[in-house]
Design a protein around this motif. Structure first.
Motif, PDB file in Angstrom:
ATOM      1  N   ALA A 157       0.827  -1.210   0.000  1.00  0.00           N
ATOM      2  CA  ALA A 157       0.000   0.000   0.000  1.00  0.00           C
ATOM      3  C   ALA A 157       0.856   1.252   0.000  1.00  0.00           C
ATOM      4  CB  ALA A 157      -0.930  -0.012   1.216  1.00  0.00           C
ATOM      5  N   ASP A 158       1.912   1.244   0.796  1.00  0.00           N
ATOM      6  CA  ASP A 158       2.805   2.400   0.901  1.00  0.00           C
ATOM      7  C   ASP A 158       3.468   2.713  -0.432  1.00  0.00           C
ATOM      8  OD1 ASP A 158       4.309   4.448   2.316  1.00  0.00           O
ATOM      9  OD2 ASP A 158       6.022   3.091   2.197  1.00  0.00           O
ATOM     10  N   GLN A 159       3.813   1.667  -1.185  1.00  0.00           N
ATOM     11  CA  GLN A 159       4.518   1.837  -2.455  1.00  0.00           C
ATOM     12  C   GLN A 159       3.577   1.908  -3.659  1.00  0.00           C
ATOM     13  OE1 GLN A 159       7.882   2.412  -2.580  1.00  0.00           O
ATOM     14  NE2 GLN A 159       7.633   2.469  -0.352  1.00  0.00           N
ATOM     15  N   GLY A 160       2.272   1.730  -3.432  1.00  0.00           N
ATOM     16  CA  GLY A 160       1.310   1.851  -4.526  1.00  0.00           C
ATOM     17  C   GLY A 160       1.238   0.654  -5.445  1.00  0.00           C
ATOM     18  N   HIS A 161       1.568  -0.529  -4.952  1.00  0.00           N
ATOM     19  CA  HIS A 161       1.569  -1.734  -5.793  1.00  0.00           C
ATOM     20  C   HIS A 161       0.221  -2.449  -5.679  1.00  0.00           C
ATOM     21  CE1 HIS A 161       5.724  -0.944  -6.510  1.00  0.00           C
ATOM     22  NE2 HIS A 161       6.129  -1.277  -5.302  1.00  0.00           N
ATOM     23  N   LYS A 162      -0.691  -2.119  -6.565  1.00  0.00           N
ATOM     24  CA  LYS A 162      -2.054  -2.653  -6.484  1.00  0.00           C
ATOM     25  C   LYS A 162      -2.104  -4.161  -6.710  1.00  0.00           C
ATOM     26  CE  LYS A 162      -4.133  -0.002  -9.476  1.00  0.00           C
ATOM     27  NZ  LYS A 162      -5.258   0.576 -10.257  1.00  0.00           N
ATOM     28  N   GLN A 163      -1.328  -4.673  -7.662  1.00  0.00           N
ATOM     29  CA  GLN A 163      -1.384  -6.107  -7.954  1.00  0.00           C
ATOM     30  C   GLN A 163      -0.913  -6.939  -6.770  1.00  0.00           C
ATOM     31  OE1 GLN A 163       0.792  -5.921 -11.885  1.00  0.00           O
ATOM     32  NE2 GLN A 163      -0.836  -7.308 -12.493  1.00  0.00           N
ATOM     33  N   VAL A 185      -4.003   0.395   6.609  1.00  0.00           N
ATOM     34  CA  VAL A 185      -3.489   0.473   5.233  1.00  0.00           C
ATOM     35  C   VAL A 185      -3.910   1.766   4.530  1.00  0.00           C
ATOM     36  CG1 VAL A 185      -3.206  -1.987   4.810  1.00  0.00           C
ATOM     37  CG2 VAL A 185      -5.422  -0.934   4.404  1.00  0.00           C
ATOM     38  N   LEU A 186      -5.054   2.324   4.914  1.00  0.00           N
ATOM     39  CA  LEU A 186      -5.476   3.581   4.293  1.00  0.00           C
ATOM     40  C   LEU A 186      -4.564   4.720   4.716  1.00  0.00           C
ATOM     41  CD1 LEU A 186      -7.442   5.110   2.496  1.00  0.00           C
ATOM     42  CD2 LEU A 186      -8.968   5.367   4.471  1.00  0.00           C
ATOM     43  N   HIS A 187      -4.218   4.781   5.995  1.00  0.00           N
ATOM     44  CA  HIS A 187      -3.271   5.794   6.459  1.00  0.00           C
ATOM     45  C   HIS A 187      -1.931   5.647   5.730  1.00  0.00           C
ATOM     46  CE1 HIS A 187      -5.899   5.524  10.161  1.00  0.00           C
ATOM     47  NE2 HIS A 187      -5.898   6.828   9.950  1.00  0.00           N
ATOM     48  N   VAL A 188      -1.479   4.404   5.642  1.00  0.00           N
ATOM     49  CA  VAL A 188      -0.181   4.139   5.018  1.00  0.00           C
ATOM     50  C   VAL A 188      -0.192   4.532   3.542  1.00  0.00           C
ATOM     51  CG1 VAL A 188       1.429   2.309   4.353  1.00  0.00           C
ATOM     52  CG2 VAL A 188       0.440   2.333   6.652  1.00  0.00           C
ATOM     53  N   ALA A 189      -1.257   4.180   2.834  1.00  0.00           N
ATOM     54  CA  ALA A 189      -1.360   4.514   1.410  1.00  0.00           C
ATOM     55  C   ALA A 189      -1.400   6.028   1.202  1.00  0.00           C
ATOM     56  CB  ALA A 189      -2.596   3.869   0.807  1.00  0.00           C
ATOM     57  N   CYS A 190      -2.095   6.742   2.085  1.00  0.00           N
ATOM     58  CA  CYS A 190      -2.151   8.205   1.967  1.00  0.00           C
ATOM     59  C   CYS A 190      -0.780   8.817   2.218  1.00  0.00           C
ATOM     60  CB  CYS A 190      -3.168   8.773   2.952  1.00  0.00           C
ATOM     61  SG  CYS A 190      -4.882   8.385   2.524  1.00  0.00           S
ATOM     62  N   GLY A 191      -0.015   8.237   3.136  1.00  0.00           N
ATOM     63  CA  GLY A 191       1.347   8.703   3.367  1.00  0.00           C
ATOM     64  C   GLY A 191       2.238   8.451   2.168  1.00  0.00           C
ATOM     65  N   LYS A 214      -1.997   7.384  13.974  1.00  0.00           N
ATOM     66  CA  LYS A 214      -1.004   7.914  14.912  1.00  0.00           C
ATOM     67  C   LYS A 214      -1.333   9.354  15.285  1.00  0.00           C
ATOM     68  CE  LYS A 214       3.946   8.685  15.525  1.00  0.00           C
ATOM     69  NZ  LYS A 214       5.297   8.627  14.900  1.00  0.00           N
ATOM     70  N   ASP A 215      -1.305   9.646  16.580  1.00  0.00           N
ATOM     71  CA  ASP A 215      -1.588  10.978  17.115  1.00  0.00           C
ATOM     72  C   ASP A 215      -2.979  11.480  16.738  1.00  0.00           C
ATOM     73  OD1 ASP A 215       0.988  11.102  18.240  1.00  0.00           O
ATOM     74  OD2 ASP A 215       1.839  11.866  16.363  1.00  0.00           O
ATOM     75  N   GLY A 216      -3.871  10.550  16.428  1.00  0.00           N
ATOM     76  CA  GLY A 216      -5.230  10.943  16.079  1.00  0.00           C
ATOM     77  C   GLY A 216      -5.382  11.507  14.680  1.00  0.00           C
ATOM     78  N   ALA A 217      -4.384  11.286  13.827  1.00  0.00           N
ATOM     79  CA  ALA A 217      -4.433  11.832  12.467  1.00  0.00           C
ATOM     80  C   ALA A 217      -5.376  11.032  11.584  1.00  0.00           C
ATOM     81  CB  ALA A 217      -3.041  11.847  11.850  1.00  0.00           C
ATOM     82  N   THR A 218      -6.146  11.726  10.764  1.00  0.00           N
ATOM     83  CA  THR A 218      -6.989  11.090   9.761  1.00  0.00           C
ATOM     84  C   THR A 218      -6.184  10.911   8.473  1.00  0.00           C
ATOM     85  OG1 THR A 218      -7.770  13.196   8.870  1.00  0.00           O
ATOM     86  CG2 THR A 218      -9.010  12.251  10.726  1.00  0.00           C
ATOM     87  N   PRO A 219      -6.672  10.102   7.539  1.00  0.00           N
ATOM     88  CA  PRO A 219      -5.996   9.982   6.242  1.00  0.00           C
ATOM     89  C   PRO A 219      -5.813  11.351   5.560  1.00  0.00           C
ATOM     90  CG  PRO A 219      -7.562   8.208   6.479  1.00  0.00           C
ATOM     91  CD  PRO A 219      -7.777   9.110   7.668  1.00  0.00           C
ATOM     92  N   LEU A 220      -6.806  12.231   5.677  1.00  0.00           N
ATOM     93  CA  LEU A 220      -6.701  13.554   5.072  1.00  0.00           C
ATOM     94  C   LEU A 220      -5.574  14.356   5.700  1.00  0.00           C
ATOM     95  CD1 LEU A 220      -8.162  15.385   2.951  1.00  0.00           C
ATOM     96  CD2 LEU A 220      -9.367  16.418   4.895  1.00  0.00           C
ATOM     97  N   MET A 221      -5.430  14.264   7.020  1.00  0.00           N
ATOM     98  CA  MET A 221      -4.338  14.972   7.700  1.00  0.00           C
ATOM     99  C   MET A 221      -2.976  14.472   7.235  1.00  0.00           C
ATOM    100  SD  MET A 221      -5.805  15.069  11.603  1.00  0.00           S
ATOM    101  CE  MET A 221      -7.376  15.863  12.003  1.00  0.00           C
ATOM    102  N   ILE A 222      -2.869  13.152   7.041  1.00  0.00           N
ATOM    103  CA  ILE A 222      -1.599  12.584   6.576  1.00  0.00           C
ATOM    104  C   ILE A 222      -1.278  13.085   5.169  1.00  0.00           C
ATOM    105  CG2 ILE A 222      -0.481  10.427   5.892  1.00  0.00           C
ATOM    106  CD1 ILE A 222      -1.955   9.086   8.234  1.00  0.00           C
TER     107      ILE A 222
END
Length: 264
Positions: A157-163, A185-191, A214-222
């Motif tokens: 997810a972090d590296q964007g490898h969908k397959q 995984v959503l947080h990680v993918a947004c990062g 982490k620290d209450g951050a949403t995907p949008l915040m990341i």
């Protein structure tokens, strides 16, 4: 070489020798010539990489086979951070070399100093063939985590490898897993900043788009903190709440400002 004015084992950038450079570039003819000129196959560079690990990066199977025939003890020798030649082959997608090392006794269940195993490395690199081979043949738990609690699915997810992501999900990897910081995984993918990966996750799984990590951050915040405008716009379009605060009462403007992302 004919002038004998330069040591065949002279050190260059990162303390690489000419033989290591030939191996890492996959230059078999140069490699053979240097070895005939008594280039030392036992040396290591500044990171502890040896001639076999550099050959696995280069991807020339003939060099790898030659090194193994001369220095078989290198197959499972770690570099300074615990990484093995098999891990290098997995990361760089050297499928033929990966299979060869496995058949010749490479340790497939070891971890580096950070708790990453060959499945983490293959997933990070996005190499579907090696990922499938590991899941079919190696004794690796698909839910295994590294020092930070990250799974191979999170690496993909972090590296964007969908397959690779889809393969791991199909084989039973948990999408709901959270790392030691509470990120999913959503947080990680947004990062990672990969718009297609984030969209792919949201299309497959019913995530709370405002879930806290982490620290209450949403995907949008990341996305704001990392300056990933494409991901930010996607999340806003999907209904992400722009007014929320993290555990330290930072909003998205604070987070984008503290990291210096002017366009964000």
């Amino acid at each position: 070489m004919s002038e004998h004015t330069i040591d065949v084992n002279t050190r260059g950038l990162y303390r690489l020798t000419p033989l290591m450079l030939a191996a890492v570039r996959g230059q078999n003819d140069v490699f053979e010539h240097l070895h005939k000129e008594e280039a030392d196959m036992t040396l290591t560079d500044g990171d502890g990489d040896h001639i076999l690990s550099t050959a696995c990066i280069g991807g020339n199977i003939d060099i790898v086979k030659y090194v193994v025939s001369k220095q078989p003890e290198l197959i499972n020798r770690n570099r300074n951070d615990g990484r093995t030649s098999l891990m290098w082959a997995a990361w760089h997608g050297r499928e033929n070399i990966f299979g060869y090392l496995l058949r010749n006794g490479a340790d497939h269940i070891s971890m580096d100093n950070y708790g990453d195993n060959i499945l983490h490395y293959a997933s990070h690199g996005g190499h579907t063939g090696i990922v499938e081979k590991i899941l079919a043949e190696a004794e690796i738990d698909i839910h295994s985590i590294d020092r930070w609690g990250r799974t191979a699915l999170m690496e993909a997810a972090d590296q964007g490898h969908k397959q690779v992501f889809d393969i791991l999900v199909r084989k039973g990897s948990s999408i709901s897993h959270e790392d030691k910081d509470g990120n999913n995984v959503l947080h990680v993918a947004c990062g990672g900043g990969h718009v297609e990966m984030v969209e792919h996750i949201l299309s497959r799984v019913k995530f709370d788009i405002n879930c806290r990590g982490k620290d209450g951050a949403t995907p949008l915040m990341i996305a704001a903190r990392c300056g990933h405008r494409g991901v930010f716009d996607l999340l806003v379009g999907k209904g992400a709440d722009t007014s929320l605060l993290d555990n330290m009462e930072n909003n998205i403007l604070h987070l984008a400002s503290m990291e210096g992302h002017e366009s964000m």
